[in-house]
Design an enzyme around this catalytic site. Structure first.
Site, PDB file in Angstrom:
ATOM      1  N   ARG A   1     -17.187 152.504  95.334  1.00  0.00           N
ATOM      2  CA  ARG A   1     -17.736 151.183  95.737  1.00  0.00           C
ATOM      3  C   ARG A   1     -18.432 150.447  94.596  1.00  0.00           C
ATOM      4  NH1 ARG A   1     -19.390 154.066 100.568  1.00  0.00           N
ATOM      5  NH2 ARG A   1     -17.718 153.840 102.086  1.00  0.00           N
TER       6      ARG A   1
ATOM      7  N   LYS B   1     -14.526 138.191  87.182  1.00  0.00           N
ATOM      8  CA  LYS B   1     -13.339 138.165  88.042  1.00  0.00           C
ATOM      9  C   LYS B   1     -12.442 139.327  87.644  1.00  0.00           C
ATOM     10  CE  LYS B   1     -12.617 133.355  89.342  1.00  0.00           C
ATOM     11  NZ  LYS B   1     -11.716 132.191  89.168  1.00  0.00           N
TER      12      LYS B   1
ATOM     13  N   GLU C   1      -7.045 128.240  76.350  1.00  0.00           N
ATOM     14  CA  GLU C   1      -8.257 128.376  77.179  1.00  0.00           C
ATOM     15  C   GLU C   1      -9.477 127.806  76.439  1.00  0.00           C
ATOM     16  OE1 GLU C   1      -8.111 129.243  80.296  1.00  0.00           O
ATOM     17  OE2 GLU C   1      -6.747 130.946  80.627  1.00  0.00           O
TER      18      GLU C   1
ATOM     19  N   LYS D   1     -18.594 129.031  79.604  1.00  0.00           N
ATOM     20  CA  LYS D   1     -18.248 129.881  80.750  1.00  0.00           C
ATOM     21  C   LYS D   1     -19.497 130.499  81.365  1.00  0.00           C
ATOM     22  CE  LYS D   1     -15.192 132.807  83.013  1.00  0.00           C
ATOM     23  NZ  LYS D   1     -13.898 133.464  83.065  1.00  0.00           N
TER      24      LYS D   1
ATOM     25  N   GLU E   1     -17.450 131.278  92.769  1.00  0.00           N
ATOM     26  CA  GLU E   1     -16.487 130.173  92.870  1.00  0.00           C
ATOM     27  C   GLU E   1     -16.483 129.485  94.236  1.00  0.00           C
ATOM     28  OE1 GLU E   1     -12.799 130.495  90.531  1.00  0.00           O
ATOM     29  OE2 GLU E   1     -11.786 129.783  92.321  1.00  0.00           O
TER      30      GLU E   1
ATOM     31  N   ARG F   1     -17.301 126.444  89.673  1.00  0.00           N
ATOM     32  CA  ARG F   1     -16.449 127.395  88.928  1.00  0.00           C
ATOM     33  C   ARG F   1     -14.963 127.093  89.110  1.00  0.00           C
ATOM     34  NH1 ARG F   1     -17.106 133.963  88.097  1.00  0.00           N
ATOM     35  NH2 ARG F   1     -15.287 134.139  86.767  1.00  0.00           N
TER      36      ARG F   1
ATOM     37  N   ASN G   1     -10.413 126.473  86.626  1.00  0.00           N
ATOM     38  CA  ASN G   1      -9.008 126.662  86.969  1.00  0.00           C
ATOM     39  C   ASN G   1      -8.142 125.462  86.626  1.00  0.00           C
ATOM     40  OD1 ASN G   1      -8.468 129.275  88.246  1.00  0.00           O
ATOM     41  ND2 ASN G   1     -10.147 128.651  89.571  1.00  0.00           N
TER      42      ASN G   1
ATOM     43  N   HIS H   1      -4.484 125.960  86.230  1.00  0.00           N
ATOM     44  CA  HIS H   1      -4.143 127.321  86.645  1.00  0.00           C
ATOM     45  C   HIS H   1      -3.275 127.386  87.898  1.00  0.00           C
ATOM     46  CE1 HIS H   1      -6.926 128.431  83.565  1.00  0.00           C
ATOM     47  NE2 HIS H   1      -6.891 129.707  83.852  1.00  0.00           N
TER      48      HIS H   1
ATOM     49  N   HIS I   1      -0.268 129.566  87.298  1.00  0.00           N
ATOM     50  CA  HIS I   1      -0.032 130.816  88.043  1.00  0.00           C
ATOM     51  C   HIS I   1       1.316 130.781  88.754  1.00  0.00           C
ATOM     52  CE1 HIS I   1      -4.604 131.985  88.328  1.00  0.00           C
ATOM     53  NE2 HIS I   1      -4.091 132.180  87.133  1.00  0.00           N
TER      54      HIS I   1
ATOM     55  N   HIS J   1       0.069 134.017  79.943  1.00  0.00           N
ATOM     56  CA  HIS J   1      -0.883 133.279  80.775  1.00  0.00           C
ATOM     57  C   HIS J   1      -1.388 131.992  80.101  1.00  0.00           C
ATOM     58  CE1 HIS J   1      -4.050 132.530  83.664  1.00  0.00           C
ATOM     59  NE2 HIS J   1      -4.944 132.532  82.691  1.00  0.00           N
TER      60      HIS J   1
HETATM   61  P1  NAD Z   1      -2.818 140.555  77.544  1.00  0.00           P
HETATM   62  O1  NAD Z   1      -3.904 141.412  77.997  1.00  0.00           O
HETATM   63  O2  NAD Z   1      -1.463 140.772  78.115  1.00  0.00           O
HETATM   64  O3  NAD Z   1      -2.742 140.624  75.954  1.00  0.00           O
HETATM   65  C1  NAD Z   1      -1.757 139.879  75.297  1.00  0.00           C
HETATM   66  C2  NAD Z   1      -0.903 140.752  74.372  1.00  0.00           C
HETATM   67  O4  NAD Z   1      -1.614 141.003  73.183  1.00  0.00           O
HETATM   68  C3  NAD Z   1      -0.535 142.107  74.941  1.00  0.00           C
HETATM   69  O5  NAD Z   1       0.765 142.405  74.529  1.00  0.00           O
HETATM   70  C4  NAD Z   1      -1.513 143.054  74.247  1.00  0.00           C
HETATM   71  O6  NAD Z   1      -1.008 144.339  74.148  1.00  0.00           O
HETATM   72  C5  NAD Z   1      -1.650 142.401  72.904  1.00  0.00           C
HETATM   73  N1  NAD Z   1      -2.907 142.632  72.213  1.00  0.00           N
HETATM   74  C6  NAD Z   1      -4.142 142.519  72.728  1.00  0.00           C
HETATM   75  N2  NAD Z   1      -5.069 142.606  71.760  1.00  0.00           N
HETATM   76  C7  NAD Z   1      -4.396 142.824  70.609  1.00  0.00           C
HETATM   77  C8  NAD Z   1      -4.809 142.984  69.272  1.00  0.00           C
HETATM   78  N3  NAD Z   1      -6.075 142.847  68.905  1.00  0.00           N
HETATM   79  N4  NAD Z   1      -3.874 143.236  68.354  1.00  0.00           N
HETATM   80  C9  NAD Z   1      -2.563 143.303  68.708  1.00  0.00           C
HETATM   81  N5  NAD Z   1      -2.103 143.117  69.946  1.00  0.00           N
HETATM   82  C10 NAD Z   1      -3.022 142.863  70.893  1.00  0.00           C
HETATM   83  O7  NAD Z   1      -3.110 139.009  77.820  1.00  0.00           O
HETATM   84  P2  NAD Z   1      -4.400 138.081  77.660  1.00  0.00           P
HETATM   85  O8  NAD Z   1      -3.864 136.783  77.241  1.00  0.00           O
HETATM   86  O9  NAD Z   1      -5.453 138.734  76.861  1.00  0.00           O
HETATM   87  O10 NAD Z   1      -4.947 137.996  79.140  1.00  0.00           O
HETATM   88  C11 NAD Z   1      -4.186 137.400  80.165  1.00  0.00           C
HETATM   89  C12 NAD Z   1      -4.623 137.987  81.478  1.00  0.00           C
HETATM   90  O11 NAD Z   1      -5.999 137.667  81.675  1.00  0.00           O
HETATM   91  C13 NAD Z   1      -3.868 137.449  82.656  1.00  0.00           C
HETATM   92  O12 NAD Z   1      -3.560 138.489  83.537  1.00  0.00           O
HETATM   93  C14 NAD Z   1      -4.842 136.501  83.296  1.00  0.00           C
HETATM   94  O13 NAD Z   1      -4.640 136.358  84.669  1.00  0.00           O
HETATM   95  C15 NAD Z   1      -6.155 137.174  82.992  1.00  0.00           C
HETATM   96  N6  NAD Z   1      -7.309 136.279  83.006  1.00  0.00           N
HETATM   97  C16 NAD Z   1      -8.394 136.660  83.715  1.00  0.00           C
HETATM   98  C17 NAD Z   1      -9.518 135.869  83.727  1.00  0.00           C
HETATM   99  C18 NAD Z   1     -10.750 136.337  84.445  1.00  0.00           C
HETATM  100  O14 NAD Z   1     -11.690 135.550  84.569  1.00  0.00           O
HETATM  101  N7  NAD Z   1     -10.800 137.574  84.866  1.00  0.00           N
HETATM  102  C19 NAD Z   1      -9.538 134.675  83.012  1.00  0.00           C
HETATM  103  C20 NAD Z   1      -8.409 134.316  82.293  1.00  0.00           C
HETATM  104  C21 NAD Z   1      -7.301 135.138  82.281  1.00  0.00           C
HETATM  105  N1  GLY Z   2     -10.828 131.952  84.430  1.00  0.00           N
HETATM  106  C1  GLY Z   2     -11.437 131.287  85.531  1.00  0.00           C
HETATM  107  C2  GLY Z   2     -12.705 131.894  85.982  1.00  0.00           C
HETATM  108  O1  GLY Z   2     -13.155 132.874  85.448  1.00  0.00           O
HETATM  109  O2  GLY Z   2     -13.297 131.414  86.905  1.00  0.00           O
END
Ligand code: NAD
Ligand code: GLY
Length: 372
Positions: free
Chosen positions: A127, A149, A191, A233, A243, A247, A251, A254, A258, A271
């Site tokens: 939990r 998130k 972003e 942020k 949100e 917040r 998006n 997005h 998405h 993304h």
């Molecule tokens: P990702 O985690 O897929 O990383 C992108 C690529 O880069 C991958 O192939 C990874 O292996 C590679 N990589 C990462 N760091 C590296 C490094 N230092 N050197 C070499 N390769 C590296 O993608 P992302 O763009 O980091 O994140 C996208 C994800 O984040 C999506 O799933 C999206 O929905 C999520 N997201 C979440 C929030 C949130 O608030 N939680 C906000 C925005 C995005």
């Molecule tokens: N990436 C959108 C949020 O964190 O609210």
């Protein structure tokens, strides 16, 4: 790539009586004391992916093991296709094998995929246990590691299963950006620009002016972009953690983005690229509905192109299919489409009950002109 110590930034995310730090700077993964201090209990599970682990996992493991922690690591295949309930289950099984108790700590070493998965596992194990974000993509440093998130995707749609669960710290070692592929750097810049687009016209202009320096990974420019993005942020999350209002502005782009990701089976645009296209579509829809000048939509598209990002829908995506995906967006209420639109650069707002016909026209590539 390394930066002088003066490039170190430290911010706080303040959530009423709770707070946590964001450390930004070069060499932070080498700070064993800083890392080890994040895990007060005995058990540490590090989650990474196969692109990141060869570069950085050993030193993170060593920092915790050197402090006497019982450490296990899970290295996932990279990519959005892995942000699944099945991988989430694997993390829970790894926690069980480790014998992780309630004072365990998960460590997310990677991009947003690893961060969202590890965070969701931390939210659910017993939990809720502690977790730390060690973001290694620009996108994760400026967005996904901050704000709590966590989620996995379903084939039906993006981030449909998840929880709000804040990390206990974010430690962004900017040296890790040296190994990030060019495409992923650009995805993160989408972003960064988003913060300017949604609420800070001066920051938008700063990103426009620094586009070449940012793409060239100029350390001071990158560190400033990360710190200013995190400040935006953190401020928004502090005012609206779960949100219910402001917040939602984060998006911008997005709902469209998405839908594109899901419709491409999470194997097409990454993304940040999908968000870039989505922001342009949102700006065009805003112009079509008479909220904003067309010129701002075109300025946004030009800025994104200068950052190495796509601005048009990939071929082969049916507007009706994208609209069907958008109907499953988490912001919608009672089946009514709720989108983030803008009144121009720096002025996003929540648009309620958006008419589907106008969305379809924008998705069909029909002109951006207001009233056209
Ligand atoms: P990702 O985690 O897929 O990383 C992108 C690529 O880069 C991958 O192939 C990874 O292996 C590679 N990589 C990462 N760091 C590296 C490094 N230092 N050197 C070499 N390769 C590296 O993608 P992302 O763009 O980091 O994140 C996208 C994800 O984040 C999506 O799933 C999206 O929905 C999520 N997201 C979440 C929030 C949130 O608030 N939680 C906000 C925005 C995005
Ligand atoms: N990436 C959108 C949020 O964190 O609210």
């Amino acid at each position: 790539m390394s930066m002088p110590p003066s490039a170190l930034h430290r911010l706080e995310v303040e959530l009423g009586p709770r707070r946590y730090p964001i450390h930004i700077g070069p060499g932070l993964l080498g700070d064993q004391a800083l890392l080890a201090a994040q895990a007060p209990g005995r058990h540490v599970l590090i989650v990474s992916d196969a692109n990141v682990a060869p570069h950085y996992l050993a030193r993170v493991e060593a920092a915790f093991a050197g402090a006497g922690k019982q450490v296990a690591s899970v290295v996932l295949p990279p990519g959005e296709q892995e942000k699944t309930l099945a991988r989430f289950g694997e993390l829970l099984s790894a926690l069980a094998r480790l014998g992780a108790s309630r004072d365990a700590c998960l460590v997310a070493l990677g991009g947003g995929v690893v961060g969202d998965l590890a965070g969701f596992a931390a939210a659910c194990w017993m939990r809720g246990v502690r977790f730390v974000q060690l973001p290694t993509t620009l996108l994760a440093m400026v967005d996904s590691s901050v704000g709590g998130k966590t989620a996995v995707d379903l084939p039906e749609g993006k981030n449909l299963v998840g929880a709000f669960h804040q990390p206990s710290a974010v430690i962004a070692d900017t040296d890790t950006l040296a190994t990030l592929p060019e495409r992923e750097l650009c995805a993160g810049l989408a972003e960064v620009l988003k913060y300017g687009a949604l609420g800070d016209a001066a920051f938008f202009a700063w990103v426009e002016a620094k586009a070449a320096a940012l793409r060239a990974r100029e350390p001071t420019a990158l560190a400033e972009a990360i710190a200013r993005s995190c400040a935006h942020k953190a401020a928004i999350v502090a005012r609206d953690e779960t949100e219910t209002g402001e917040r939602m502005l984060l998006n911008l782009g997005h709902t469209f983005g998405h839908a594109i990701e899901a419709e491409q089976g999470f194997g097409g645009l990454v993304h940040g690229e999908a968000v870039a296209v989505g922001m342009v579509l949102a700006a065009r829809l805003s112009a079509r509905r008479g909220h904003a000048p067309d010129a701002d939509a075109e300025r946004l598209a030009a800025a994104l192109q200068a950052l190495g990002l796509p601005t048009a829908l990939p071929p082969g995506l049916a507007p009706e299919a994208l609209l069907a995906r958008m109907r499953l967006d988490k912001k919608n209420l009672s089946g009514r489409l709720r989108l983030i639109l803008w009144r121009g650069i720096g002025q996003a707002f929540v648009a309620e009950d958006v008419e589907e016909a106008a969305v379809l026209r924008v998705l069909s590539g029909q002109g951006p002109l207001a009233g056209a």
